[in-house]
Design a protein around this motif. Sequence first.
Motif, PDB file in Angstrom:
ATOM      1  N   ASP A   9       0.856  -1.176   0.000  1.00  0.00           N
ATOM      2  CA  ASP A   9       0.000   0.000   0.000  1.00  0.00           C
ATOM      3  C   ASP A   9       0.894   1.228   0.000  1.00  0.00           C
ATOM      4  O   ASP A   9       1.994   1.204   0.533  1.00  0.00           O
ATOM      5  CB  ASP A   9      -0.869   0.010   1.259  1.00  0.00           C
ATOM      6  CG  ASP A   9      -1.611  -1.292   1.432  1.00  0.00           C
ATOM      7  OD1 ASP A   9      -2.681  -1.447   0.838  1.00  0.00           O
ATOM      8  OD2 ASP A   9      -1.083  -2.174   2.141  1.00  0.00           O
ATOM      9  N   ARG A  10       0.356   2.294  -0.570  1.00  0.00           N
ATOM     10  CA  ARG A  10       1.109   3.550  -0.566  1.00  0.00           C
ATOM     11  C   ARG A  10       0.860   4.252   0.768  1.00  0.00           C
ATOM     12  O   ARG A  10      -0.302   4.374   1.174  1.00  0.00           O
ATOM     13  CB  ARG A  10       0.601   4.441  -1.708  1.00  0.00           C
ATOM     14  CG  ARG A  10       0.845   3.881  -3.075  1.00  0.00           C
ATOM     15  CD  ARG A  10      -0.172   4.330  -4.126  1.00  0.00           C
ATOM     16  NE  ARG A  10      -0.687   5.662  -3.983  1.00  0.00           N
ATOM     17  CZ  ARG A  10      -0.266   6.723  -4.689  1.00  0.00           C
ATOM     18  NH1 ARG A  10       0.691   6.593  -5.580  1.00  0.00           N
ATOM     19  NH2 ARG A  10      -0.803   7.905  -4.516  1.00  0.00           N
ATOM     20  N   PRO A  11       1.919   4.736   1.439  1.00  0.00           N
ATOM     21  CA  PRO A  11       1.680   5.458   2.694  1.00  0.00           C
ATOM     22  C   PRO A  11       1.254   6.901   2.421  1.00  0.00           C
ATOM     23  O   PRO A  11       1.971   7.852   2.716  1.00  0.00           O
ATOM     24  CB  PRO A  11       3.028   5.385   3.421  1.00  0.00           C
ATOM     25  CG  PRO A  11       4.033   5.233   2.329  1.00  0.00           C
ATOM     26  CD  PRO A  11       3.353   4.550   1.171  1.00  0.00           C
ATOM     27  N   SER A 112      -6.649   6.770 -16.086  1.00  0.00           N
ATOM     28  CA  SER A 112      -7.709   7.474 -15.359  1.00  0.00           C
ATOM     29  C   SER A 112      -7.145   8.251 -14.171  1.00  0.00           C
ATOM     30  O   SER A 112      -7.637   9.329 -13.848  1.00  0.00           O
ATOM     31  CB  SER A 112      -8.848   6.530 -14.943  1.00  0.00           C
ATOM     32  OG  SER A 112      -8.392   5.621 -13.992  1.00  0.00           O
ATOM     33  N   GLU A 113      -6.072   7.743 -13.559  1.00  0.00           N
ATOM     34  CA  GLU A 113      -5.460   8.504 -12.458  1.00  0.00           C
ATOM     35  C   GLU A 113      -4.845   9.812 -12.969  1.00  0.00           C
ATOM     36  O   GLU A 113      -4.950  10.855 -12.326  1.00  0.00           O
ATOM     37  CB  GLU A 113      -4.389   7.657 -11.757  1.00  0.00           C
ATOM     38  CG  GLU A 113      -4.994   6.572 -10.862  1.00  0.00           C
ATOM     39  CD  GLU A 113      -3.970   5.614 -10.249  1.00  0.00           C
ATOM     40  OE1 GLU A 113      -4.302   4.945  -9.272  1.00  0.00           O
ATOM     41  OE2 GLU A 113      -2.828   5.526 -10.766  1.00  0.00           O
ATOM     42  N   ILE A 114      -4.241   9.743 -14.158  1.00  0.00           N
ATOM     43  CA  ILE A 114      -3.629  10.958 -14.719  1.00  0.00           C
ATOM     44  C   ILE A 114      -4.707  12.013 -14.984  1.00  0.00           C
ATOM     45  O   ILE A 114      -4.556  13.189 -14.656  1.00  0.00           O
ATOM     46  CB  ILE A 114      -2.862  10.639 -16.033  1.00  0.00           C
ATOM     47  CG1 ILE A 114      -1.584   9.864 -15.699  1.00  0.00           C
ATOM     48  CG2 ILE A 114      -2.541  11.908 -16.806  1.00  0.00           C
ATOM     49  CD1 ILE A 114      -0.816   9.366 -16.912  1.00  0.00           C
ATOM     50  N   ASP A 150      -9.592  -4.424  -7.787  1.00  0.00           N
ATOM     51  CA  ASP A 150      -9.576  -4.594  -9.251  1.00  0.00           C
ATOM     52  C   ASP A 150      -8.889  -3.451  -9.998  1.00  0.00           C
ATOM     53  O   ASP A 150      -8.557  -3.586 -11.173  1.00  0.00           O
ATOM     54  CB  ASP A 150     -10.973  -4.895  -9.793  1.00  0.00           C
ATOM     55  CG  ASP A 150     -11.905  -3.710  -9.706  1.00  0.00           C
ATOM     56  OD1 ASP A 150     -11.480  -2.639  -9.247  1.00  0.00           O
ATOM     57  OD2 ASP A 150     -13.078  -3.859 -10.104  1.00  0.00           O
ATOM     58  N   ASP A 151      -8.633  -2.326  -9.316  1.00  0.00           N
ATOM     59  CA  ASP A 151      -7.887  -1.243  -9.972  1.00  0.00           C
ATOM     60  C   ASP A 151      -6.451  -1.674 -10.294  1.00  0.00           C
ATOM     61  O   ASP A 151      -5.779  -1.047 -11.106  1.00  0.00           O
ATOM     62  CB  ASP A 151      -7.863   0.025  -9.096  1.00  0.00           C
ATOM     63  CG  ASP A 151      -7.205  -0.212  -7.738  1.00  0.00           C
ATOM     64  OD1 ASP A 151      -7.571  -1.195  -7.065  1.00  0.00           O
ATOM     65  OD2 ASP A 151      -6.331   0.571  -7.350  1.00  0.00           O
ATOM     66  N   GLN A 152      -6.010  -2.753  -9.650  1.00  0.00           N
ATOM     67  CA  GLN A 152      -4.622  -3.191  -9.838  1.00  0.00           C
ATOM     68  C   GLN A 152      -4.460  -4.239 -10.936  1.00  0.00           C
ATOM     69  O   GLN A 152      -3.330  -4.621 -11.256  1.00  0.00           O
ATOM     70  CB  GLN A 152      -4.071  -3.746  -8.517  1.00  0.00           C
ATOM     71  CG  GLN A 152      -3.943  -2.700  -7.432  1.00  0.00           C
ATOM     72  CD  GLN A 152      -3.029  -1.562  -7.845  1.00  0.00           C
ATOM     73  OE1 GLN A 152      -1.895  -1.782  -8.246  1.00  0.00           O
ATOM     74  NE2 GLN A 152      -3.537  -0.344  -7.794  1.00  0.00           N
ATOM     75  N   GLY A 195     -16.984   6.473  -7.925  1.00  0.00           N
ATOM     76  CA  GLY A 195     -15.788   5.631  -8.045  1.00  0.00           C
ATOM     77  C   GLY A 195     -15.393   4.980  -6.739  1.00  0.00           C
ATOM     78  O   GLY A 195     -16.159   4.980  -5.762  1.00  0.00           O
ATOM     79  N   LYS A 196     -14.163   4.438  -6.705  1.00  0.00           N
ATOM     80  CA  LYS A 196     -13.770   3.643  -5.550  1.00  0.00           C
ATOM     81  C   LYS A 196     -13.394   4.513  -4.346  1.00  0.00           C
ATOM     82  O   LYS A 196     -12.986   5.657  -4.503  1.00  0.00           O
ATOM     83  CB  LYS A 196     -12.606   2.710  -5.914  1.00  0.00           C
ATOM     84  CG  LYS A 196     -11.271   3.392  -6.035  1.00  0.00           C
ATOM     85  CD  LYS A 196     -10.152   2.372  -6.138  1.00  0.00           C
ATOM     86  CE  LYS A 196      -8.819   3.051  -5.896  1.00  0.00           C
ATOM     87  NZ  LYS A 196      -8.060   2.567  -4.791  1.00  0.00           N
ATOM     88  N   MET A 197     -13.549   3.915  -3.161  1.00  0.00           N
ATOM     89  CA  MET A 197     -13.059   4.594  -1.962  1.00  0.00           C
ATOM     90  C   MET A 197     -11.547   4.687  -2.099  1.00  0.00           C
ATOM     91  O   MET A 197     -10.878   3.704  -2.401  1.00  0.00           O
ATOM     92  CB  MET A 197     -13.448   3.789  -0.714  1.00  0.00           C
ATOM     93  CG  MET A 197     -12.987   4.432   0.567  1.00  0.00           C
ATOM     94  SD  MET A 197     -13.543   3.563   2.062  1.00  0.00           S
ATOM     95  CE  MET A 197     -15.215   4.122   2.242  1.00  0.00           C
TER      96      MET A 197
HETATM   97 MG    MG Z   1      -4.309   3.796  -5.315  1.00  0.00          MG
END
Ligand code: MG
Length: 335
Positions: A9-11, A112-114, A150-152, A195-197
Amino acid sequence: MSYTILTGDRPTGSLHLGHYVGSLRQRVELQQHHQQTVLVADLQGLTDNGNNPQKISTNVLNLVADYLAVGICPQKTTICLQSALPALAELTMYYLNLVSVARLERNPTVKSEIMEKDFSRSLPAGFLVYPVSQAADITAFGATHVPVGDDQLPMLEQTNEIVRRFNHIVGRQVLTECQPLLSNVSRLPGLDGQGKMSKSRGNTITLGADADQVHKAVMSMFTDPGHLNINDPGQVEGNMVFTYLDAFCEDAALVADLKAHYRRGGLGDMKIKRLLEDCLQSLLEPIRTRRTQYLADKGELLRILRQGTQRADQVSRQTLGQVKAALGLDFFTLK
Ligand code: MG
Ligand code: ATP
């Protein structure tokens, strides 16, 4: 059969209920019978927080406390820190040559993140290539299985492409392909219903949320906007309270009954919200208590992280050694 598992996970903030149902809950089960490594992905956290390193550094030990609070056990799971594992950065440098910029730009999650982060011309190069560093993380530990939301999935696809390309070039199976382990709730929607949490969207219920925050979050959840009077038939699909009940209420038969009643009419929103609140409060209360206890002893958290990182360092250096040898670049390796 025993799996080799890597997740991380990203901190970038506190873990939340999306992490819990998407990945943490599975990790606690998996550590009983499988070889599991969990990575605090601080370098990946920096890829969109380059100007704000403090955000990442202050969240590292919080993340370790979250892990321990949900039941990840440092004797069974190796908990380690990405920036303290130089082999991961080195592997990334090798893999970067095996993937095109166009391929990275096509990765749907990155795309989509960009858009969401609105980088336009200031897109950090590190952000575009973070799937490659993820490939380094996964392959460094020889992971066969990766429990993720599922985003991964596009990241795992990209990892396997790199693995196949590398193995093909060197003419033997040096790196291992991986497969996802999706939970039954692989994308928990955020409180805003958009969208996702996700930590970056601020639409979360965190694992450390206090009872009052949980209460307010549940009470303000969307239900069916057409369900104005109790006796009106209500819609269950897209109704956030039912989506969360499916994810968190252990009594599936009760939820099925409530859905049928809601569809018929005669069941009020308050009733289902109260049930959801009870489920969430009883899940989070012990996690919150343990989290506070762990956070009171930062020295102990650091010790746990250091021990895990030392173990992970050995494993990842071995993979790096194999990669360099396969490329014929192991000139200074003592033989
Ligand atoms: Mg993320
Ligand atoms: P950020 O917004 O900083 O990217 P995040 O909330 O997306 O944070 P990550 O650290 O990127 O969290 O994700 C860690 C893991 O948790 C990944 O495996 C991801 O798929 C999973 N995960 C994150 N959010 C959810 C969610 N809402 N539902 C299911 N799984 C999730």
